[in-house]
Design a protein around this motif. Structure first.
Motif, mmCIF file in Angstrom:
data_model
loop_
_atom_site.group_PDB
_atom_site.id
_atom_site.type_symbol
_atom_site.label_atom_id
_atom_site.label_comp_id
_atom_site.label_asym_id
_atom_site.label_seq_id
_atom_site.Cartn_x
_atom_site.Cartn_y
_atom_site.Cartn_z
ATOM 1 N N GLY A 1 0.790 -1.218 0.000
ATOM 2 C CA GLY A 1 0.000 0.000 0.000
ATOM 3 C C GLY A 1 0.819 1.264 0.000
ATOM 4 O O GLY A 1 0.277 2.366 0.113
ATOM 5 N N HIS A 2 2.148 1.159 -0.154
ATOM 6 C CA HIS A 2 3.007 2.340 -0.157
ATOM 7 C C HIS A 2 2.928 3.033 -1.523
ATOM 8 O O HIS A 2 3.005 2.359 -2.557
ATOM 9 C CB HIS A 2 4.456 1.942 0.123
ATOM 10 C CG HIS A 2 4.631 1.185 1.395
ATOM 11 N ND1 HIS A 2 4.337 -0.171 1.501
ATOM 12 C CD2 HIS A 2 5.083 1.572 2.616
ATOM 13 C CE1 HIS A 2 4.591 -0.569 2.735
ATOM 14 N NE2 HIS A 2 5.046 0.466 3.432
ATOM 15 N N PRO A 3 2.801 4.358 -1.557
ATOM 16 C CA PRO A 3 2.751 5.076 -2.836
ATOM 17 C C PRO A 3 4.127 5.164 -3.480
ATOM 18 O O PRO A 3 5.057 5.741 -2.917
ATOM 19 C CB PRO A 3 2.221 6.463 -2.451
ATOM 20 C CG PRO A 3 2.623 6.626 -1.014
ATOM 21 C CD PRO A 3 2.628 5.259 -0.403
ATOM 22 N N LEU A 4 4.264 4.566 -4.666
ATOM 23 C CA LEU A 4 5.522 4.552 -5.399
ATOM 24 C C LEU A 4 5.362 5.293 -6.715
ATOM 25 O O LEU A 4 4.309 5.222 -7.358
ATOM 26 C CB LEU A 4 5.958 3.111 -5.701
ATOM 27 C CG LEU A 4 6.272 2.187 -4.528
ATOM 28 C CD1 LEU A 4 6.625 0.804 -5.044
ATOM 29 C CD2 LEU A 4 7.402 2.749 -3.678
ATOM 30 N N GLU A 5 6.422 5.994 -7.119
ATOM 31 C CA GLU A 5 6.460 6.623 -8.442
ATOM 32 C C GLU A 5 7.729 6.183 -9.154
ATOM 33 O O GLU A 5 8.796 6.102 -8.540
ATOM 34 C CB GLU A 5 6.410 8.150 -8.312
ATOM 35 C CG GLU A 5 5.074 8.642 -7.780
ATOM 36 C CD GLU A 5 4.966 10.154 -7.705
ATOM 37 O OE1 GLU A 5 3.849 10.636 -7.475
ATOM 38 O OE2 GLU A 5 5.990 10.854 -7.866
ATOM 39 N N LEU A 6 7.596 5.915 -10.443
ATOM 40 C CA LEU A 6 8.724 5.539 -11.289
ATOM 41 C C LEU A 6 8.899 6.610 -12.341
ATOM 42 O O LEU A 6 7.926 7.015 -12.991
ATOM 43 C CB LEU A 6 8.471 4.185 -11.959
ATOM 44 C CG LEU A 6 8.811 2.913 -11.172
ATOM 45 C CD1 LEU A 6 8.041 2.840 -9.851
ATOM 46 C CD2 LEU A 6 8.512 1.675 -12.006
ATOM 47 N N TYR A 7 10.134 7.091 -12.524
ATOM 48 C CA TYR A 7 10.398 8.160 -13.477
ATOM 49 C C TYR A 7 11.767 7.936 -14.105
ATOM 50 O O TYR A 7 12.583 7.159 -13.616
ATOM 51 C CB TYR A 7 10.370 9.527 -12.783
ATOM 52 C CG TYR A 7 11.588 9.775 -11.923
ATOM 53 C CD1 TYR A 7 12.700 10.471 -12.428
ATOM 54 C CD2 TYR A 7 11.667 9.293 -10.622
ATOM 55 C CE1 TYR A 7 13.832 10.670 -11.659
ATOM 56 C CE2 TYR A 7 12.799 9.492 -9.847
ATOM 57 C CZ TYR A 7 13.877 10.175 -10.369
ATOM 58 O OH TYR A 7 15.015 10.364 -9.610
ATOM 59 N N TYR A 8 12.029 8.656 -15.192
ATOM 60 C CA TYR A 8 13.371 8.667 -15.781
ATOM 61 C C TYR A 8 13.889 10.096 -15.920
ATOM 62 O O TYR A 8 14.933 10.442 -15.390
ATOM 63 C CB TYR A 8 13.397 7.987 -17.144
ATOM 64 C CG TYR A 8 14.786 8.062 -17.776
ATOM 65 C CD1 TYR A 8 15.790 7.201 -17.371
ATOM 66 C CD2 TYR A 8 15.093 9.036 -18.737
ATOM 67 C CE1 TYR A 8 17.070 7.287 -17.900
ATOM 68 C CE2 TYR A 8 16.367 9.132 -19.269
ATOM 69 C CZ TYR A 8 17.356 8.262 -18.850
ATOM 70 O OH TYR A 8 18.616 8.366 -19.379
#
Length: 340
Positions: free
Chosen positions: A122-129
């Motif tokens: 349930g942890h909010p994760l963001e993936l970016y480059y």
């Protein structure tokens, strides 16, 4: 000679990217990270500050957001190639995970990203480059080309890792997803004799570090718990200098200084006085280079050494509550983090 076939490994993660900490007292948090830790503020905008360590050439690894309640808004991972953001998005949709696409600039200085909640955690994760690489102001630039700015304060170099927790019942799903869907490798683990197949704590990375993320069974039995974010110092002596100065400044110290047995790095756990969240100052450790590295497994009888090889051991300290306390990653319904 026939042309060599093109091999595409698919989307991969490069390293821990950053964290957005909501703080009820932005000025106190800025004093802590900017003036004491020596991090550079690259931008401030309407109650939000963006900071980086003196060896981070990217726009930021830390976002501080003025909010009524302290919470971890998001944690981020950087992917290896520009196309990996979209490829991961498509992969998550195929897995049946609710995912949101974020346009470039949604977070200042950063390109397109995807946001999701860690399955089983349930942890909010963001993936970016994509991320901007601003030069420091002239008066802050270092003559060392490898440094984005001059070293100041306690000398925080960069973000190192994230440490999160979820319920014991969801550990297998959450830790398994990090390995199977994000390609993270289990470097070391603690297991309990009654359930040796599912780690009680797992240290995971995608590079030569011990961990980009560590995940453990929460002491509260709840999902979506946060333990700490770690920032790297140059050497072990810096951790000793830090505790000397932080004591005088009245900063809460939860544990340390000491040397972990797991990973063999020096640690010092302290609290951001603005948000109350735990921050680790981290230095040293040994690298993982072997492609066929088998995870090192610790059992409870050895875990006192695993936690602390020498120094202040929070597992046997007279007051363990400071180190064992966790905080929710969000004060909001987590689903709003997908739809806001």
């Amino acid at each position: 000679m026939a042309p060599r076939p093109t091999y595409d490994p698919g989307p991969t993660i490069a390293h821990a990217g950053g964290i957005n900490i909501g703080t009820p007292d932005l000025q106190k948090s800025l004093w802590f990270f900017r003036d004491i830790f020596g991090m550079e503020v690259t931008a401030e905008d309407d109650g939000v500050a963006y900071l980086r360590g003196y060896q981070e050439r990217i726009h930021h690894s830390l976002v501080l957001t003025q909010q009524d309640e302290a919470r971890i808004n998001t944690m981020s991972l950087r992917v290896s190639r520009p196309q990996d953001v979209e490829l991961f998005h498509d992969q998550f949709v195929e897995e049946g995970i609710e995912v949101r696409q974020l346009g470039a600039g949604t977070e200042l200085g950063r390109g397109e990203a995807v946001r999701l909640l860690l399955p089983g955690g349930g942890h909010p994760l963001e993936l970016y480059y994509g991320i901007e690489r601003p030069l420091a102001p002239e008066g802050m630039r270092s003559k060392l080309f490898g440094n984005s700015s001059i070293r100041r304060g306690l000398g925080v170099q960069r973000i190192d890792h994230l440490n999160i927790q979820t319920s014991a019942g969801n550990m297998a799903q959450a830790e398994g997803w990090l390995r199977e869907s994000l390609g993270m490798k289990r470097r070391e683990a603690m297991v309990l004799p009654e359930n040796p197949e599912v780690p009680y704590v797992s240290w995971l990375s995608v590079n030569s570090k011990l961990h980009d993320i560590a995940i453990g069974s929460s002491m509260t039995g709840e999902d979506a718990q946060f333990h700490h974010v770690a920032f790297a110092l140059e050497n072990m002596h810096d951790a000793l200098t830090a505790v000397d100065q932080l004591r005088d400044l009245g900063i809460q110290i939860d544990a340390g200084p000491g040397k972990h047995g797991v990973g063999q790095a020096m640690y010092l756990y302290v609290r951001d006085p603005g948000s109350g969240y735990r921050i680790e100052l981290y230095s040293g450790g040994y690298p993982f280079f072997d492609p066929d590295h088998e995870p090192l497994v610790w059992e409870p009888k050895d875990m006192a050494y695993g936690m602390t090889w020498y120094g202040d051991n929070p597992l046997v300290h007279a007051d363990t509550s400071r180190y064992q306390e966790t905080m929710p990653v969000a004060g909001l319904d987590l689903k709003t983090l997908i739809n806001d």
